[in-house]
Structure formats: C-alpha cells, structure tokens
Write a protein that holds these residues in place. Structure first.
Motif, mmCIF file in Angstrom:
data_model
loop_
_atom_site.group_PDB
_atom_site.id
_atom_site.type_symbol
_atom_site.label_atom_id
_atom_site.label_comp_id
_atom_site.label_asym_id
_atom_site.label_seq_id
_atom_site.Cartn_x
_atom_site.Cartn_y
_atom_site.Cartn_z
ATOM 1 N N LEU A 91 0.826 -1.206 0.000
ATOM 2 C CA LEU A 91 0.000 0.000 0.000
ATOM 3 C C LEU A 91 0.861 1.257 0.000
ATOM 4 O O LEU A 91 0.564 2.230 -0.707
ATOM 5 C CB LEU A 91 -0.943 0.007 1.205
ATOM 6 N N ASP A 92 1.939 1.231 0.788
ATOM 7 C CA ASP A 92 2.862 2.374 0.813
ATOM 8 C C ASP A 92 3.507 2.571 -0.552
ATOM 9 O O ASP A 92 3.629 3.707 -1.039
ATOM 10 C CB ASP A 92 3.948 2.177 1.883
ATOM 11 N N GLU A 93 3.924 1.468 -1.174
ATOM 12 C CA GLU A 93 4.532 1.555 -2.502
ATOM 13 C C GLU A 93 3.514 2.062 -3.528
ATOM 14 O O GLU A 93 3.841 2.877 -4.388
ATOM 15 C CB GLU A 93 5.069 0.186 -2.922
ATOM 16 N N LEU A 94 2.271 1.597 -3.427
ATOM 17 C CA LEU A 94 1.215 2.052 -4.326
ATOM 18 C C LEU A 94 0.991 3.554 -4.167
ATOM 19 O O LEU A 94 0.886 4.278 -5.159
ATOM 20 C CB LEU A 94 -0.084 1.290 -4.055
ATOM 21 N N ARG A 95 0.944 4.028 -2.917
ATOM 22 C CA ARG A 95 0.770 5.464 -2.681
ATOM 23 C C ARG A 95 1.936 6.251 -3.280
ATOM 24 O O ARG A 95 1.743 7.306 -3.878
ATOM 25 C CB ARG A 95 0.649 5.744 -1.182
ATOM 26 N N SER A 96 3.138 5.730 -3.110
ATOM 27 C CA SER A 96 4.316 6.395 -3.667
ATOM 28 C C SER A 96 4.238 6.451 -5.192
ATOM 29 O O SER A 96 4.524 7.486 -5.806
ATOM 30 C CB SER A 96 5.582 5.649 -3.230
ATOM 31 N N LEU A 97 3.849 5.323 -5.808
ATOM 32 C CA LEU A 97 3.721 5.291 -7.264
ATOM 33 C C LEU A 97 2.608 6.223 -7.750
ATOM 34 O O LEU A 97 2.759 6.889 -8.783
ATOM 35 C CB LEU A 97 3.449 3.858 -7.740
ATOM 36 N N GLN A 98 1.508 6.289 -7.001
ATOM 37 C CA GLN A 98 0.433 7.206 -7.372
ATOM 38 C C GLN A 98 0.914 8.657 -7.296
ATOM 39 O O GLN A 98 0.620 9.459 -8.185
ATOM 40 C CB GLN A 98 -0.787 7.012 -6.457
ATOM 41 N N HIS A 99 1.662 8.970 -6.246
ATOM 42 C CA HIS A 99 2.204 10.316 -6.098
ATOM 43 C C HIS A 99 3.147 10.641 -7.259
ATOM 44 O O HIS A 99 3.065 11.717 -7.853
ATOM 45 C CB HIS A 99 2.926 10.449 -4.753
ATOM 46 N N THR A 100 4.011 9.691 -7.600
ATOM 47 C CA THR A 100 4.931 9.875 -8.726
ATOM 48 C C THR A 100 4.143 10.033 -10.024
ATOM 49 O O THR A 100 4.489 10.875 -10.869
ATOM 50 C CB THR A 100 5.892 8.677 -8.833
ATOM 51 N N LEU A 101 3.089 9.244 -10.192
ATOM 52 C CA LEU A 101 2.249 9.340 -11.385
ATOM 53 C C LEU A 101 1.616 10.720 -11.487
ATOM 54 O O LEU A 101 1.613 11.332 -12.559
ATOM 55 C CB LEU A 101 1.169 8.253 -11.354
ATOM 56 N N TYR A 102 1.093 11.232 -10.367
ATOM 57 C CA TYR A 102 0.482 12.555 -10.382
ATOM 58 C C TYR A 102 1.513 13.634 -10.722
ATOM 59 O O TYR A 102 1.215 14.552 -11.491
ATOM 60 C CB TYR A 102 -0.186 12.874 -9.039
ATOM 61 N N GLU A 103 2.714 13.513 -10.152
ATOM 62 C CA GLU A 103 3.768 14.489 -10.458
ATOM 63 C C GLU A 103 4.153 14.407 -11.933
ATOM 64 O O GLU A 103 4.305 15.435 -12.593
ATOM 65 C CB GLU A 103 5.003 14.241 -9.582
ATOM 66 N N THR A 104 4.319 13.190 -12.450
ATOM 67 C CA THR A 104 4.691 13.002 -13.863
ATOM 68 C C THR A 104 3.583 13.536 -14.771
ATOM 69 O O THR A 104 3.867 14.188 -15.780
ATOM 70 C CB THR A 104 4.943 11.513 -14.148
ATOM 71 N N ARG A 105 2.345 13.285 -14.397
ATOM 72 C CA ARG A 105 1.218 13.785 -15.194
ATOM 73 C C ARG A 105 1.209 15.307 -15.215
ATOM 74 O O ARG A 105 0.991 15.921 -16.262
ATOM 75 C CB ARG A 105 -0.089 13.249 -14.617
ATOM 76 N N ALA A 106 1.454 15.912 -14.052
ATOM 77 C CA ALA A 106 1.502 17.379 -13.987
ATOM 78 C C ALA A 106 2.649 17.912 -14.845
ATOM 79 O O ALA A 106 2.486 18.906 -15.570
ATOM 80 C CB ALA A 106 1.656 17.841 -12.544
ATOM 81 N N ASP A 107 3.802 17.241 -14.792
ATOM 82 C CA ASP A 107 4.951 17.655 -15.626
ATOM 83 C C ASP A 107 4.610 17.522 -17.103
ATOM 84 O O ASP A 107 4.933 18.405 -17.905
ATOM 85 C CB ASP A 107 6.190 16.821 -15.292
ATOM 86 N N LEU A 108 3.958 16.403 -17.487
ATOM 87 C CA LEU A 108 3.576 16.198 -18.890
ATOM 88 C C LEU A 108 2.567 17.249 -19.347
ATOM 89 O O LEU A 108 2.673 17.785 -20.458
ATOM 90 C CB LEU A 108 2.999 14.803 -19.093
ATOM 91 N N GLU A 109 1.594 17.554 -18.508
ATOM 92 C CA GLU A 109 0.617 18.573 -18.863
ATOM 93 C C GLU A 109 1.289 19.929 -19.036
ATOM 94 O O GLU A 109 0.955 20.681 -19.963
ATOM 95 C CB GLU A 109 -0.500 18.635 -17.810
ATOM 96 N N ALA A 110 2.253 20.248 -18.163
ATOM 97 C CA ALA A 110 2.987 21.514 -18.288
ATOM 98 C C ALA A 110 3.805 21.517 -19.574
ATOM 99 O O ALA A 110 3.858 22.526 -20.292
ATOM 100 C CB ALA A 110 3.880 21.724 -17.071
ATOM 101 N N ALA A 111 4.447 20.371 -19.892
ATOM 102 C CA ALA A 111 5.251 20.280 -21.114
ATOM 103 C C ALA A 111 4.358 20.402 -22.347
ATOM 104 O O ALA A 111 4.718 21.080 -23.325
ATOM 105 C CB ALA A 111 6.028 18.969 -21.144
ATOM 106 N N ILE A 112 3.190 19.759 -22.322
ATOM 107 C CA ILE A 112 2.254 19.848 -23.451
ATOM 108 C C ILE A 112 1.777 21.287 -23.618
ATOM 109 O O ILE A 112 1.704 21.811 -24.733
ATOM 110 C CB ILE A 112 1.074 18.875 -23.249
#
Length: 191
Positions: A128-149
């Motif tokens: 669960l901790d790893e899943l939360r970490s991956l979700q957080h990383t996913l949200y950060e990556t998504r925000a970075d991708l949206e900013a790049a787009i």
C-alpha cells in the motif's frame, strides 16, 4: 398436565437444556483469549468455587502454556498482580495423553497462522505504501507532462504565427520585387 406439558416431556426438556447450557459454557470458555498462560472463564460452574490461600474465591482459568493446554483449573484471582498467592487446583480431570499432543499441535498451527497473518499484514502495508508512492509519482509526472504539453502548444502556436508572418512578408517581398522588375524592364513613360 401442568402448563400444557406432561412431566416426562418436561424432564427430557430440562435435561436437554442442562446439557446445552454446559455446551454453551464450554464454547464460551474455549472462545476466550489465549494470550497469557491462563485465562479467566466467564462461565458459571455448577461446583462451588474453592477459596485460595488469600481467602478469596478462585475463578476458573484455562492453562495454555503447560503440559495440558486447554485444561481448566482454579487459580487465585490475584494471579498476575502484586499478590503472590500460589493457589492451584485442577478443575478438569486429567485428559488422555493424545489430547495434549493434539491441542499443542493445534496451538502451534494457530501460532503459525497468526505469524503468517502478521507477515501478510506487513507485506500488505508495504504494498500500500509503494502504491501510494507510485500514485504520487504518477500525479507528479502527469503534472509535468501537462505543463510540457502546454509549453509545447504555446511554442507551436508561436511557430505557426511566425510562419504566417513570414509568409505574408514573403508575399510582400515577392510583390515588391515583381514591381521593381516591372519598373526596370518596362519603363513607363510619364507624359
């Protein structure tokens, strides 16, 4: 007939109810915690409770960490407290030797299951901790991708505007060059 029942039926019913009460007491007794070396049973007992060396009535306890796991005994109510009373008396008769072995194996299996359950809970929490970490990383990556787009779209819009401006200038330059050529090669007489 008294109260709608005949006497033989009431006697059978009374003996059946008595047997069931004992079975319920046994189930209640065996369903209690097995954390310590003994447990206090909340069931009532037909036999009077003996008094310990302290003069207090001794409740029925259940031994779990001895040669007779699951066997009930009378023990001082001050057991495990500051009172140092050593009163002890078996309540249950001595069971057959196989009984202890079976109960001990069941307790060991139960402890193994508890241990495995604890490990599974730890593994679940780690996942669960790893899943939360991956979700957080996913949200950060998504925000970075949206900013790049967004930045890329803005650059593309700028480039398209620049191309349009360049085309207009090119057309204007072509028209001017054509006008100059026409003026040079086709002199116009001004009269």
């Amino acid at each position: 007939m008294v109260g709608g029942y005949n006497r033989p039926f009431r006697a059978k019913l009374a003996s059946h109810v008595s047997v069931n009460k004992k079975a319920v007491r046994m189930r209640t007794h065996y369903g209690i915690s097995r954390e310590g070396s003994s447990s206090i049973s909340s069931s009532s007992v037909d036999a009077p409770m003996p008094r310990c060396h302290c003069g207090v009535r001794s409740p029925i306890r259940t031994a779990w960490k001895c040669d007779y796991p699951g066997r009930r005994f009378y023990g001082c109510s001050g057991y495990g407290t500051s009172r140092k009373c050593s009163f002890f008396q078996w309540y249950d008769p001595e069971p057959p030797p196989r009984y202890s072995d079976v109960i001990r194996r069941l307790l060991e299996a139960n402890e193994g299951i508890r241990s495995e359950n604890t490990e599974l809970k730890k593994t679940r929490q780690e996942l669960l901790d790893e899943l939360r970490s991956l979700q957080h990383t996913l949200y950060e990556t998504r925000a970075d991708l949206e900013a790049a787009i967004s930045a890329s779209t803005a650059k593309e819009d700028n480039m398209l505007a620049s191309v349009a401006t360049t085309r207009r200038r090119g057309v204007l330059i072509t028209v001017l060059i054509s006008a100059i050529i026409l003026m040079v090669f086709l002199p116009v007489k001004i009269a």
